[in-house]
Structure formats: C-alpha cells, structure tokens
Write a protein that holds these residues in place. Structure first.
Motif, PDB file in Angstrom:
ATOM      1  N   PRO A 670     105.298  47.904  37.645  1.00 16.79           N
ATOM      2  CA  PRO A 670     105.679  49.314  37.458  1.00 16.79           C
ATOM      3  C   PRO A 670     106.605  49.791  38.567  1.00 16.79           C
ATOM      4  O   PRO A 670     106.448  49.416  39.724  1.00 16.79           O
ATOM      5  N   ILE A 671     107.579  50.613  38.211  1.00 15.98           N
ATOM      6  CA  ILE A 671     108.519  51.198  39.172  1.00 15.98           C
ATOM      7  C   ILE A 671     108.502  52.716  38.978  1.00 15.98           C
ATOM      8  O   ILE A 671     108.633  53.207  37.851  1.00 15.98           O
ATOM      9  N   HIS A 672     108.350  53.450  40.078  1.00 14.79           N
ATOM     10  CA  HIS A 672     108.427  54.910  39.995  1.00 14.79           C
ATOM     11  C   HIS A 672     109.822  55.320  39.519  1.00 14.79           C
ATOM     12  O   HIS A 672     110.831  54.768  39.969  1.00 14.79           O
ATOM     13  N   VAL A 673     109.857  56.301  38.620  1.00 14.15           N
ATOM     14  CA  VAL A 673     111.125  56.773  38.060  1.00 14.15           C
ATOM     15  C   VAL A 673     111.292  58.252  38.365  1.00 14.15           C
ATOM     16  O   VAL A 673     110.353  59.046  38.235  1.00 14.15           O
ATOM     17  N   ASP A 674     112.488  58.614  38.778  1.00 11.49           N
ATOM     18  CA  ASP A 674     112.817  60.011  39.032  1.00 11.49           C
ATOM     19  C   ASP A 674     112.656  60.816  37.745  1.00 11.49           C
ATOM     20  O   ASP A 674     113.110  60.390  36.668  1.00 11.49           O
ATOM     21  N   LEU A 675     112.019  61.982  37.856  1.00 10.29           N
ATOM     22  CA  LEU A 675     111.744  62.803  36.667  1.00 10.29           C
ATOM     23  C   LEU A 675     113.016  63.306  35.999  1.00 10.29           C
ATOM     24  O   LEU A 675     112.990  63.719  34.841  1.00 10.29           O
ATOM     25  N   SER A 676     114.132  63.260  36.708  1.00  8.22           N
ATOM     26  CA  SER A 676     115.394  63.759  36.148  1.00  8.22           C
ATOM     27  C   SER A 676     115.921  62.869  35.019  1.00  8.22           C
ATOM     28  O   SER A 676     116.802  63.291  34.268  1.00  8.22           O
ATOM     29  N   VAL A 677     115.403  61.648  34.886  1.00 11.76           N
ATOM     30  CA  VAL A 677     115.919  60.738  33.855  1.00 11.76           C
ATOM     31  C   VAL A 677     114.964  60.603  32.679  1.00 11.76           C
ATOM     32  O   VAL A 677     115.119  59.715  31.837  1.00 11.76           O
ATOM     33  N   ILE A 678     113.954  61.488  32.612  1.00 10.68           N
ATOM     34  CA  ILE A 678     113.032  61.438  31.470  1.00 10.68           C
ATOM     35  C   ILE A 678     112.902  62.823  30.860  1.00 10.68           C
ATOM     36  O   ILE A 678     113.220  63.836  31.488  1.00 10.68           O
ATOM     37  N   ASN A 679     112.429  62.849  29.626  1.00 11.02           N
ATOM     38  CA  ASN A 679     112.038  64.104  28.986  1.00 11.02           C
ATOM     39  C   ASN A 679     110.578  64.321  29.358  1.00 11.02           C
ATOM     40  O   ASN A 679     109.700  63.570  28.937  1.00 11.02           O
ATOM     41  N   ASP A 680     110.334  65.356  30.151  1.00  9.10           N
ATOM     42  CA  ASP A 680     109.004  65.553  30.724  1.00  9.10           C
ATOM     43  C   ASP A 680     107.960  65.913  29.675  1.00  9.10           C
ATOM     44  O   ASP A 680     106.764  65.815  29.921  1.00  9.10           O
ATOM     45  N   ILE A 681     108.411  66.305  28.498  1.00 10.98           N
ATOM     46  CA  ILE A 681     107.473  66.689  27.441  1.00 10.98           C
ATOM     47  C   ILE A 681     107.184  65.516  26.512  1.00 10.98           C
ATOM     48  O   ILE A 681     106.026  65.224  26.188  1.00 10.98           O
ATOM     49  N   THR A 682     108.226  64.778  26.115  1.00  7.07           N
ATOM     50  CA  THR A 682     108.022  63.651  25.189  1.00  7.07           C
ATOM     51  C   THR A 682     107.803  62.323  25.902  1.00  7.07           C
ATOM     52  O   THR A 682     107.440  61.331  25.272  1.00  7.07           O
ATOM     53  N   ASN A 683     108.034  62.302  27.235  1.00  6.04           N
ATOM     54  CA  ASN A 683     107.901  61.084  28.052  1.00  6.04           C
ATOM     55  C   ASN A 683     108.898  59.995  27.650  1.00  6.04           C
ATOM     56  O   ASN A 683     108.661  58.803  27.891  1.00  6.04           O
ATOM     57  N   GLU A 684     110.009  60.407  27.069  1.00  5.26           N
ATOM     58  CA  GLU A 684     111.028  59.437  26.669  1.00  5.26           C
ATOM     59  C   GLU A 684     112.061  59.268  27.787  1.00  5.26           C
ATOM     60  O   GLU A 684     112.516  60.245  28.378  1.00  5.26           O
ATOM     61  N   LEU A 685     112.415  58.026  28.073  1.00  2.00           N
ATOM     62  CA  LEU A 685     113.413  57.722  29.090  1.00  2.00           C
ATOM     63  C   LEU A 685     114.812  57.907  28.517  1.00  2.00           C
ATOM     64  O   LEU A 685     115.109  57.428  27.415  1.00  2.00           O
ATOM     65  N   ASP A 686     115.662  58.613  29.274  1.00  2.00           N
ATOM     66  CA  ASP A 686     117.075  58.690  28.918  1.00  2.00           C
ATOM     67  C   ASP A 686     117.729  57.446  29.519  1.00  2.00           C
ATOM     68  O   ASP A 686     118.030  57.398  30.717  1.00  2.00           O
ATOM     69  N   ILE A 687     117.919  56.441  28.713  1.00  2.59           N
ATOM     70  CA  ILE A 687     118.339  55.121  29.197  1.00  2.59           C
ATOM     71  C   ILE A 687     119.699  55.185  29.889  1.00  2.59           C
ATOM     72  O   ILE A 687     119.906  54.566  30.939  1.00  2.59           O
ATOM     73  N   GLU A 688     120.624  55.945  29.341  1.00  2.12           N
ATOM     74  CA  GLU A 688     121.958  56.028  29.957  1.00  2.12           C
ATOM     75  C   GLU A 688     121.891  56.700  31.331  1.00  2.12           C
ATOM     76  O   GLU A 688     122.533  56.261  32.281  1.00  2.12           O
ATOM     77  N   LYS A 689     121.108  57.775  31.415  1.00  7.67           N
ATOM     78  CA  LYS A 689     120.932  58.437  32.702  1.00  7.67           C
ATOM     79  C   LYS A 689     120.302  57.483  33.712  1.00  7.67           C
ATOM     80  O   LYS A 689     120.676  57.453  34.890  1.00  7.67           O
ATOM     81  N   PHE A 690     119.328  56.737  33.241  1.00  3.50           N
ATOM     82  CA  PHE A 690     118.636  55.776  34.108  1.00  3.50           C
ATOM     83  C   PHE A 690     119.607  54.729  34.645  1.00  3.50           C
ATOM     84  O   PHE A 690     119.641  54.448  35.838  1.00  3.50           O
ATOM     85  N   LYS A 691     120.417  54.180  33.760  1.00  2.00           N
ATOM     86  CA  LYS A 691     121.365  53.131  34.163  1.00  2.00           C
ATOM     87  C   LYS A 691     122.389  53.663  35.167  1.00  2.00           C
ATOM     88  O   LYS A 691     122.824  52.949  36.070  1.00  2.00           O
ATOM     89  N   ASN A 692     122.791  54.929  35.006  1.00  2.00           N
ATOM     90  CA  ASN A 692     123.823  55.501  35.861  1.00  2.00           C
ATOM     91  C   ASN A 692     123.277  56.137  37.144  1.00  2.00           C
ATOM     92  O   ASN A 692     124.044  56.603  37.989  1.00  2.00           O
ATOM     93  N   HIS A 693     121.952  56.173  37.251  1.00  5.01           N
ATOM     94  CA  HIS A 693     121.333  56.778  38.434  1.00  5.01           C
ATOM     95  C   HIS A 693     121.481  55.816  39.612  1.00  5.01           C
ATOM     96  O   HIS A 693     121.225  54.617  39.483  1.00  5.01           O
ATOM     97  N   PRO A 694     121.906  56.308  40.794  1.00  2.60           N
ATOM     98  CA  PRO A 694     122.129  55.407  41.937  1.00  2.60           C
ATOM     99  C   PRO A 694     120.892  54.627  42.370  1.00  2.60           C
ATOM    100  O   PRO A 694     121.005  53.532  42.903  1.00  2.60           O
ATOM    101  N   LEU A 695     119.705  55.169  42.095  1.00  2.68           N
ATOM    102  CA  LEU A 695     118.489  54.456  42.478  1.00  2.68           C
ATOM    103  C   LEU A 695     118.237  53.213  41.625  1.00  2.68           C
ATOM    104  O   LEU A 695     117.545  52.286  42.053  1.00  2.68           O
ATOM    105  N   TYR A 696     118.801  53.194  40.413  1.00  4.42           N
ATOM    106  CA  TYR A 696     118.452  52.136  39.466  1.00  4.42           C
ATOM    107  C   TYR A 696     119.652  51.318  39.020  1.00  4.42           C
ATOM    108  O   TYR A 696     119.671  50.747  37.923  1.00  4.42           O
TER     109      TYR A 696
END
Length: 944
Positions: A670-696
C-alpha cells in the motif's frame, strides 16, 4: 433569494472586525466569564480541519455566555518560540522571527475565515519582546524567592537574609539543596558577599546546578522528556543521550503537595488528574542510610517498605549516581564505564518503560547493613533513575518482582548472593509483593510483625541509631529550565565571578541579538555565543559581544535561553491586560478576571504545560501577583479528528497498480495517496491526475487493474499528517460549503472528548440543513417572514429545541444540539412556519453554532447591529404541556378509529363523548357494550 455563504460570511467577519464586536471590558457590571483555548504553535503547514475542533467548542460557549449577559473574555494568541522555527532557520538561513511572523499571518487568515469570536485586541505572541520582558521579570521574581516550609509558600529572599542575619540557618525550614552546611548569624556576617551569594543560590526557587539532562548532539540542545519519542528526538529523530550539564532549574518540587491537593478543588477529568497524581508520585516511607565499606561514602535510599530491611540482598545505584565513580573498584572499572556509556544513550522514559530487559554491573563495592553489619554488594542498573528518589534502591528480591528478576538473572555471578526470604510465604516462583497476609521472619526484632507494625517499629529503631527516619517522597523532580537554543526567551542574567546576577527591571526586555548562524559556536557555546552586538536601549548599560558593560566593568551574559514552556506558563494572565506596558497585568484586571472559567485543549499537555502553569500560578499567588491559587477552574480535553487516508496498491516490481477489490491473494504494497487525486466521496482514483502528480511520477507508465472500469482506492482512519497526505484544509471546506457548515459538521461528528474520523462525504447533510434553515426565512423572491400567531405545534418545536440546546451547551454535548436543530427545522418546514415569533428566537438559538447565517437572519428580521449579545431564548414549559390527547378507540382490543379529546376530562366525560360519536354507533350496530374500559390519557376500549 438564495443562500450565498461566501458573501454572508465575508460581510459579517468584516462587520465584527470593524465594530470590535467581541472586545471584552476590564470593568463591567456584567458577571465575567473567561473561556480560553490552549494557544497554537504557528507551524508552516497551517491549520487542518482537526485543529479548530476545540476552538469551535469554546466559541460556542463564549457566544452562548454573551447571549446570557456575561462579559466574556475569549482571547487568542501564539506560542511562538520553539525548536521547529529554529531548525528551519538552520536549514534555510531565514530568521525564525520572519518565518514565525509569516506562519502567524497564515493562521490568522484561517482563524478569521472560521468566524471565531476572539478578542483580537488582546492577542499575545510569546516571541514578542513586549511579552517576554514579563516572562523575564517573572524569572527574576523566582530568583528572588525561596520556599518557606513553615508558612508553606514562596517568600522574598529578603526574609531569608533577615533570618540569616538574626539567627543563621539553624531554624530555617526551607526547600533547598541537599547537604546544607549549618552556620550562625555571626558566621553569616563574616562571610564574603560571594560566599553569601553561593549560599543563597542553594535556597532560591530558580537556581544553577549540575543536572542530568537529555542532550541531543545533532540539535545541539537539551530536550524535555516530552520532546523524546522512542529514545530519539521528536524533531528529526536524532539520538539523545544522558549528560551532566550546569543548568538553570526551578524548584517545582517545592509545590508537590500543593499541586496534589489543588487537584481536589478543580473541575478536570479524572484521567488528567490521575496523570498529574502519578507524575507527582507521592510515596510515604523512610529514608535509610547505608555506609559503604572501606569508604567515607554513605548511600541514602528511600523505601516505601522499611519493614523489609532484613530482606536486603543487594543494592542498586543509577548508572549516573555520583558515588559510582568513587566506590567502583579498579577490577570493575572497565565494565562499569562501558555500561554507563551504553546507558547514556537511553532516555529516562525509555528505561522506565522497558520492564523486560535486565542489565546491570557489579561495582565491586559493598555497603553495610545498618543493623546486622553484613556486607551488601552494590550494583548499578539502568532500571534505577538518578532523578527519582535518591538514585539508589535497597533491593529486596523476596518482595519486589523487578529485584527478584534481577537477582535471578545474575544468580551465581560474583557479587550476587542468594535471595533472603523474610516472609512466611513461598517465594520459589515469584516475589511476594503484598502488604498483608504475612508475618515477618528472619528479621531480628521484627519477627512476627505485619506490615504496619513492622514499618513503625523499624523507623523507631533506625532513628535510634541515626540510620534513617520517616519520610514523604515525591517522584516530581525540579524542572530543568535551560535550553541551548537561539529561538527562545533570553535570560535576564549576567555573571560576576561566575555567580549569576539579575539585570534590573528598567533594562527589560533583554532582546534576542542578531546572529550569523543558529548553530552552537565552534567551542560548544549555545547559539547566542555567535552574537557580535547585543544591546538594549539604555544610557547606563549596554551589551556588546555577549557581555554586560557597566562603565568600565564587562560581565559575561547567560547564553542559554528559556524553554518553550516559559511563555506558556502565565499567558492567560497577560490576556487580562494585554496592552499594559509596565506590568504583566494590572491589579484591577487580575482581580476582575481572577482565573480561567473554561479551558479547552489537548490531553497531551497533562504533565507538561498544565503542571508548569499551575506551579507558576501558585508561585505568583504566593508573592501577591496572582489572585487565585489555581489558573483553570474547568478543563475539557477535546478528542482528535482523524484523517481518512487513501491507498493505492502496487505490485512488487511497481509496474502494476491494483484496485482495492482486486488485491486479495496478491503480493502488494500500500502507498499513501494525496487526497487531491481522488474523489473523496466515491473513493475513485483520478488516474491521469495521479500519473501527473510529482509525488507519483514513478508510476506514470504503470498498468492500472480496474474494477468495473474504475480504480477504487483503499481507505483507513489515521492521525491527520502531511506525511500521510490525509490532511483536509479548512480553507477548502469554507470555500465550498462555508464556515458555518464546517463548524456545525465538526460538532456533529461526535462527543467533543472523543476522537472521530473526518469524512467529507458527510458534510453535504449539514450543508443541506443550513439551506433548509434559510428557506424558513426566504424564498427565491425574498423574505417570507410573516407576523401571524404561530400554532401550538410551532411553539412546541421551538421550545423543545431551546430546552435541548441550553442543556447541551451547559453539558458541553454539542453534537446532540446539531441533531436537534435538524429535527426542529424539519418540523417547522412541515408546519410551513415562516412566523416571526418563532424565527426570531431560532436565529439567536443557532447563533453560537452558525454565527454568520444567524447574523444575516437576524438582520432579515428587521434588526440592526449584531445578534451576538441578544438575550438567549428562555425555555417555557407551558409550550410542551399537552392540552389534548389523540386516543385510539378500540372494540374488543382492535383499534377502529382515533378521537382527539382534552386531557382534563374525567373517565365519565370521555365515555359520554365516545358513546355519542357516530363512529361508535356504527361499530355497535345497536348493541350495548358489556364493559367500557377508559384510562384517561391512555386508552379507550369497548368490550362485548
């Protein structure tokens, strides 16, 4: 007319600031109420949604008390000295004052957005010279005081000097250093001024002494116990060792009994009181001395079980004990030195907590039993602490589990004899630690006695031979008050021939000098040793190159600074009169406000800040500067708002990321993920945001294994932390939903004292409630408020809420108030209530919780000014008294219809009305019932 929270909140925040709506007065005919939050340390990260929890609760109480007609003091400020700002300065070269000022500006911006009713005219910052000059002044008062056991309070050192001049120190009963040498009045007068100062230093409430401290080489400073976690510094995780250093200390131990007894007079939780009782650690027993064979040295021990003296099998000294170096034999020196070096790397807290590890070394020396004169081997072991008791224990393995384990571990080793059993109980498997159920055996004149009689008898005999006496002991140690840091209060101290002198009050504050670097000097001096120019505005005196220059005399200054708790140990009194330039607060202001009525903050301060502040308050009371013995009448510890962390799950080679539902039987991490790259209500990952995030960026080319076309992250409740990327900013919540929604939601999450997880998904319900409240006052075209007389049901809904909310605030049960607001608004909406007589008190009722919308509703009702000081609605019982009852009317036990009747009717009257009802006649079809059962207010049943 829609509810635009952003416009409404900005409007009323500006109004409050411009009109000083929440400014308290220092003289008023109103009763006073002082509500205080533990002020924050302004970190660069700013506030997350967990931080305002206690502030919202205190603000509700403050606003409620204003509505009740109190003159409320609700201030705020910043605990702005501290190690984090200094470490940041070391890393970046920026002055701590600059970063602290910027951090405070950020905090203030966030606090204002949430709509707190703080009296900002009284703001304090512990790092401001106009504040810490008073901290320096209090330090001087401590230096100029001693603790008189006869009067049980601190007194001016002048009274002690007068006693020395008249009678010497023979009759002085003081809290002071050990091994005070007696002297007469003639001796005192013959002493040089330097000798007299050295003697007085042994009595002063703040004094210089060589002390065992927690030294962190990497940070170049001493750390308090609560700044160490698992043997390393909390800040940076650096190693910490025990080291002897000459330090300023404060005799908090003088107040041990008063700190203990004072707990019975204040309204604090039992858990916090118990934490303080344990930290103070009162024990009743005896002081016993053992002579060391072939030495002049004497080992003093404190024991709560003097009745077990004939069971002493060995003695253990703390590795830091001053006698260790004196009594260790040449044969044992190497082993002892190696053990001491290893032990220095473990903190006292770590040693206390580690009950499994058994370690120690024989010194080669023997003590002499005070009665039998038998030799007793002397060991050192890290389970004994130099700072607790005398740093030595008489080990009785037959009666103590830790001594028992130690004796068995070293059984057969040189210097460890067989365990002596002095109880008529079996100790073959374990020690017998009970204080009852035994008779003493193998104990000479104590044989046949129990614990109580044995204790009394042995103390009598010890006193006869001069080897001991009854004693009360406290675990509480004097507080080390020096820090080898830059970013802290400078001491108002200079030295003449190595002896400390206080700088005159007229020259305060002694302001921090500019330095080129914030690290210790090359020769190991604290960072203040790097200063080249250090001066204050005075014609007579100035400081140049760390030295006090008075005419032609140049004296070195104290280069340590005060600890972080110095400024926080009296700040509540500064709020009482924050603009006073001459004194920390005027006598009138102190007399008016007295002390804090309600204090809200974290339980982590139980044995640090809360203990030190009680100590300083009691000292200032003794010296006539504080009006009360205790600083905080009632204390509430808020729980923690926990973060909802998010996780993605990577394969061993990091090339594949699996959605939460697909990780079973997979080897994933498991890897902690910044809340800015997920939908906090549906718990769905925004894959494009995740890929473009400097942490990931490492996962830009990874394969994502989805569930039903979506990547669902894992969720887990943890402490909010930047490192876990689960921090939710209050700014974001205020922007999207409004500050009133944030305030209500944080209260709605659960009881104030409990920890609870944050879930942004739940905030929409509270947001919807405020919109529904708004619709009682407005529709799309404007105001819908009418002056019609409300119905009984409307009054009932309102007064149920008044009753519930009043009780909840008085009992600090804020979460159930929010629930009641929702019930009330739903009921009023169903009743189509737009009635002025209901909506006016409702706006006041909501005001402590959601002040911005309440102000706007109050204005809509035709009022000018603020709702903040309007009287709180009064509950009237008459609106909840039912005048009618809707009865179910049953025939042979089966309900056929209902009938509404006045509650004051008799059974005969009810029967007449029911029998005459057309529906009854239709059911009976001309028959006469055999029996009519009527219980007024409950049932109507016709039988037969």
């Amino acid at each position: 007319m829609k509810y635009h929270h952003e416009k409404i909140e900005a409007k009323w925040q500006q109004y409050w600031a411009e009109n000083q709506t929440f400014a308290a007065k220092n003289n008023s005919d109103k009763p006073k109420y002082y509500v205080l939050d533990m002020f924050p340390y302004p970190s660069g990260a700013g506030l997350h949604v967990g931080h305002p929890l206690g502030y919202i609760a205190s603000d509700i109480v403050a606003r409620y008390k204003r509505h009740q007609g109190f003159n409320v003091l609700h201030p705020q400020g910043y605990d702005s000295f501290g190690l984090p700002a200094e470490q940041y300065a070391i890393q970046t070269g920026q002055h701590p004052e600059k970063t602290t000022r910027e951090n405070i500006a950020r905090y203030r911006e966030q606090l204002d957005k949430i709509g707190f009713s703080f009296d900002w005219s009284r703001e304090v910052r512990t790092s401001n010279p106009d504040y810490y000059k008073h901290t320096q002044w209090i330090f001087i008062q401590l230096f100029e005081s001693w603790y008189n056991k006869a009067t049980d309070k601190a007194e001016s050192i002048c009274t002690l000097i007068q006693e020395f001049e008249k009678n010497g120190n023979a009759n002085v009963n003081a809290v002071c250093d050990d091994n005070i040498i007696p002297f007469s009045a003639e001796d005192w007068k013959s002493f040089s001024l330097e000798q007299q100062q050295k003697i007085l230093l042994q009595y002063r409430l703040t004094y210089l002494a060589e002390t065992e401290v927690n030294w962190c080489p990497a940070l170049g400073t001493v750390l308090a116990n609560d700044e160490i976690v698992n043997g390393v510094s909390e800040r940076g995780g650096h190693p910490v060792v025990r080291k002897k250093m000459t330090q300023w200390s404060m005799r908090i131990s003088a107040y041990a009994e008063r700190l203990l007894q004072g707990l019975e007079t204040i309204d604090w939780s039992e858990s916090i009181k118990e934490s303080q009782r344990n930290w103070i650690g009162k024990s009743v027993g005896a002081s016993v001395t053992f002579n060391v064979k072939n030495h002049d040295a004497v080992i003093e021990v404190f024991t709560t079980r003097p009745d077990t003296i004939f069971g002493v099998t060995f003695m253990t000294l703390a590795p830091e004990h001053e006698l260790v170096a004196q009594i260790t034999t040449p044969e044992q020196k190497a082993a002892v030195d190696a053990y001491i070096e290893a032990t220095a790397k473990r903190s006292e807290r770590e040693r206390m907590a580690d009950v499994k590890t058994i370690s120690g070394v024989f010194t080669g020396a023997y003590a002499e039993h005070p009665f039998t004169k038998e030799p007793i081997p002397v060991w050192i072991g890290d389970y004994v602490l130099a700072g607790y008791g005398t740093g030595a224990v008489m080990a009785v393995p037959c009666g103590d589990e830790r001594d028992y384990a130690f004796a068995n571990f070293f059984k057969g080793t040189h210097g460890m004899p067989e365990i002596k059993n002095i109880f008529n109980q079996d100790i073959s498997e374990a020690a017998y630690g009970e204080k009852g159920g035994f008779e003493l055996v193998n104990s000479d004149f104590l044989n046949g006695l129990d614990y109580k009689t044995g204790t009394k008898k042995v103390i009598e005999e010890l006193e006869k031979i001069g080897a001991g006496k009854a004693k009360v002991n406290y675990r509480l140690r004097d507080a080390v008050f020096s820090r080898q840091r830059y970013w802290g209060e400078p001491f108002p101290v200079y030295y003449v021939n190595g002896l400390p002198q206080m700088i005159d009050k007229k020259h305060l504050p002694i302001v921090l000098p500019e330095v080129e670097k914030y690290l210790p000097t090359e020769d190991g001096q604290p960072p203040l040793g790097n200063a080249t120019v250090w001066a204050w505005d005075s014609v007579q005196c100035s400081v140049v190159s760390n030295q006090l220059m008075d005419n032609v005399n140049i004296f070195p200054l104290e280069l340590n600074t005060m600890p972080g708790w110095a400024g926080s140990s009296w700040y509540w009194m500064r709020y009482m009169d924050a603009q006073n330039e001459n004194d920390f607060a005027s006598e009138d202001a102190l007399k008016y406000w007295e002390n804090v009525d309600l204090y809200i903050g974290g339980s982590e301060h139980a044995t640090g800040h809360l203990l030190y502040s009680r100590f300083w308050n009691k000292f200032l009371k003794d010296r006539g500067y504080a009006p009360t013995e205790e600083p905080f009448k009632k204390l509430i510890n808020q729980g923690m708002i926990l973060g909802m962390s998010a996780f993605v799950y990577r394969s061993e080679d990091s090339k594949t990321l699996y959605s939460k539902g697909l990780i079973k039987d997979k080897n994933v991490h498991p890897i902690h993920v910044d809340l800015s790259v997920i939908n906090d209500i549906t718990n769905e990952l925004d894959i494009e945001k995740f890929k473009n995030h400097p942490l990931y960026s490492d996962y830009a080319n990874a394969e994502f294994i989805l569930e039903d076309g979506k990547y669902i992250v894992g969720r887990e409740v943890e402490k909010m932390s930047k490192s876990k990327y689960n921090v939710v900013s209050p700014d974001d919540i205020c922007e999207e939903y409004g500050a009133d929604t944030l305030r209500l939601y944080e209260m709605f999450l659960g009881p104030l004292e409990q920890s609870k997880p944050w879930n942004t998904a739940g905030i929409t319900g509270v947001s919807g409630f405020l919109k529904k409240l708004w619709r009682l006052y407005f529709d799309d075209n404007g105001s819908v408020i009418v002056n019609d007389e409300p119905t009984a049901e409307m009054y009932k809904s309102l007064h149920k809420t008044i009753k519930k909310v009043t009780e909840d605030i008085e009992n600090f049960s804020f979460n159930t108030s929010v629930s009641q607001f929702m019930i009330c608004v739903n009921e009023l909406a169903q009743q189509k209530c737009h009635h002025h007589a209901i909506l006016e008190p409702l706006a006041v009722l909501v005001s402590p919780y959601a002040p911005h919308i309440a102000e706007e509703l109050w204005s809509a009702l035709g009022h000018e000014g603020s709702v903040a000081t309007v009287g709180f609605p009064k509950f009237e019982e008459k609106y909840l008294i039912e005048s009618e009852k809707e009865y179910p009317v049953s025939f042979n036990g089966k309900m056929r219809f209902t009938i509404k009747l006045p509650l004051d009717l008799t059974a005969v009257q009810i029967e007449e009305i029911v029998m005459a009802d057309e529906r009854t006649q239709n059911q009976l079809q001309g028959r006469t019932p055999n029996k009519v059962i009527i219980v007024p207010g409950k049932i109507i049943n016709l039988v037969g």
